[in-house]
Design a protein around this motif. Structure first.
Motif, PDB file in Angstrom:
ATOM      1  N   ILE A   1       0.841  -1.004  -0.136  1.00  0.00           N
ATOM      2  CA  ILE A   1       0.119  -0.102  -0.097  1.00  0.00           C
ATOM      3  C   ILE A   1       0.810   1.323  -0.086  1.00  0.00           C
ATOM      4  O   ILE A   1       0.560   2.261  -0.554  1.00  0.00           O
TER       5      ILE A   1
ATOM      6  N   HIS B   1      -2.498  -4.541  -4.614  1.00  0.00           N
ATOM      7  CA  HIS B   1      -3.272  -4.040  -4.538  1.00  0.00           C
ATOM      8  C   HIS B   1      -3.352  -3.563  -6.427  1.00  0.00           C
ATOM      9  O   HIS B   1      -2.400  -3.084  -7.001  1.00  0.00           O
TER      10      HIS B   1
ATOM     11  N   PRO C   1      -8.124  -3.576  -3.307  1.00  0.00           N
ATOM     12  CA  PRO C   1      -7.687  -3.466  -1.948  1.00  0.00           C
ATOM     13  C   PRO C   1      -7.434  -5.356  -2.188  1.00  0.00           C
ATOM     14  O   PRO C   1      -8.389  -6.194  -2.401  1.00  0.00           O
TER      15      PRO C   1
END
Length: 395
Positions: A16, A60, A74
């Motif tokens: 992320i 992701h 996600p």
């Protein structure tokens, strides 16, 4: 790897942190589902709670148009199902008996978070159907090329189910709990909707705590002392240790330490003290956003009768009413929740298998499975302690 489809740029982020925080949150924050926001996912990943070493490989999926992030999913590639709270062992066994690989698989969810609300993140000014279609097409190809057994999305937004079924996903229904605020004026107003036996029980339990000189306090944001986050981890750890092989201890102390730095504005602690001490004897932790509240963890340093019910049900309901919360999800658990005013409600996971025969098997039998789950939900709701038509609604 980056692909161009219909003018949209499709790429993958192995962490992320490879996505700009502002860009991601511009899509996530309007959902009022904090578990998909950048900070929450970063804390889970960077603390190594969810990492390749623990069976969570971040992957992701990002969709850009003219360089701007307009969609995201996600996702995690998994070689097991531990920590998903979707107990799919039976389907893994079916696949094994058929000589079909069940793992690895790709899963969309916030790790270790059995809270309803997952769906793709899409910019409000982008064509939602187009973005969803691109993501689903990319995932189909990703699973096929990489020989992944399936793609699943866990604890999805209920309004998303019909749309995703049109892309070949089948919905598996699960039983969950929810408390709904029906414009209650205060805790006593809510209590008056319960039958007389339950009202007496609640009052007796709360009175016993007061008689034992237990004081309850609700703290949010920067009113929470920093060291309470460490104490919350100790409670989380000790509570899970009591369950042995059934433990759900997936988060580490680093995660709780990060909470106080990055998402404390979304955190509620219900804290119990004794009369002669300002240090907690028990804590429960909640996450809130907009008009929604989610119960997460609890634990105690001293065993006190009825304290669990107070910290996990009564006090958060009282706080929810006072703070305009419309729904409170207390988390997974047994029928004691139904007996304390929590409705059983369906929640959903979505599944699509790469192997055609496994996909057909799942879609054939999931209808019967869902029917049985509906029966269980009805059984739980029959335990609800509400005032009957024959009983006067008087305290």
């Amino acid at each position: 790897m980056t692909d161009i489809l219909d003018g949209y740029e499709i790429s993958w982020a192995p962490s992320i942190t490879d996505v700009d925080r502002g860009e991601w949150n511009k899509l996530a924050q309007p959902m009022h589902f904090p578990f998909l926001e950048w900070d929450w996912l970063r804390m889970v990943e960077e603390s190594k709670s969810a990492s390749p070493e623990t069976g969570w490989l971040p992957a992701h999926l990002l969709v850009r148009f003219d360089g701007r992030l307009v969609g995201a999913a996600p996702l995690y590639v998994r070689d097991q199902s531990e920590g998903e709270f979707i107990f799919d062992r039976v389907w893994a066994e079916v696949a094994q008996k058929g000589g079909i690989a069940y793992y690895p698989k790709v899963v969309g969810m916030s790790p270790f978070t059995p809270a309803t609300g997952y769906k793709f993140l899409v910019s409000p000014d982008a064509p939602t159907g187009k973005i969803v279609g691109l993501i689903c097409h990319t995932l189909d190809r990703f699973c096929s090329v990489n020989e992944l057994g399936s793609c699943a999305f866990n604890f999805v937004d209920a309004d998303w189910v019909d749309e995703m079924e049109s892309y070949g996903y089948a919905a598996w229904r699960h039983q969950g709990y929810v408390w709904t605020n029906n414009d209650y004026r205060n805790f006593e107003h809510w209590l008056s909707t319960l039958n007389s036996n339950r009202r007496k029980t609640v009052r007796r339990e709360r009175k016993t705590l007061r008689r034992d000189n237990v004081r309850i306090e609700a703290l949010t944001g920067y009113d929470i002392p920093d060291h309470y986050f460490s104490k919350m981890y100790q409670c989380y750890e000790s509570t899970n240790d009591k369950f042995g092989v059934w433990s759900c201890k997936y988060l580490n102390e680093t995660f709780f330490d990060e909470l106080k730095k990055y998402m404390r504005e979304n955190i509620l602690f219900i804290v119990a003290y004794t009369e002669d001490s300002d240090e907690p004897i028990a804590l429960s932790m909640y996450v809130f956003s907009g008009d929604k509240l989610w119960g997460r963890y609890w634990g105690c340093f001293e065993e006190v009768r009825f304290l669990h019910f107070e910290l996990c049900y009564y006090a958060p309901i009282e706080w929810a009413i006072a703070n305009g919360i419309s729904t409170y999800d207390p988390g997974m658990g047994g029928e004691h929740k139904a007996r304390r005013g929590f409705f059983s409600t369906p929640c959903y996971s979505l599944h699509k298998f790469t192997d055609a025969s496994m996909d057909l098997t799942f879609k054939t039998y999931i209808l019967e499975v869902n029917s049985l789950e509906n029966g269980y939900i009805s059984e739980m709701n029959a335990l609800m302690p509400f005032v009957s038509k024959e009983e006067p609604d008087e305290i």
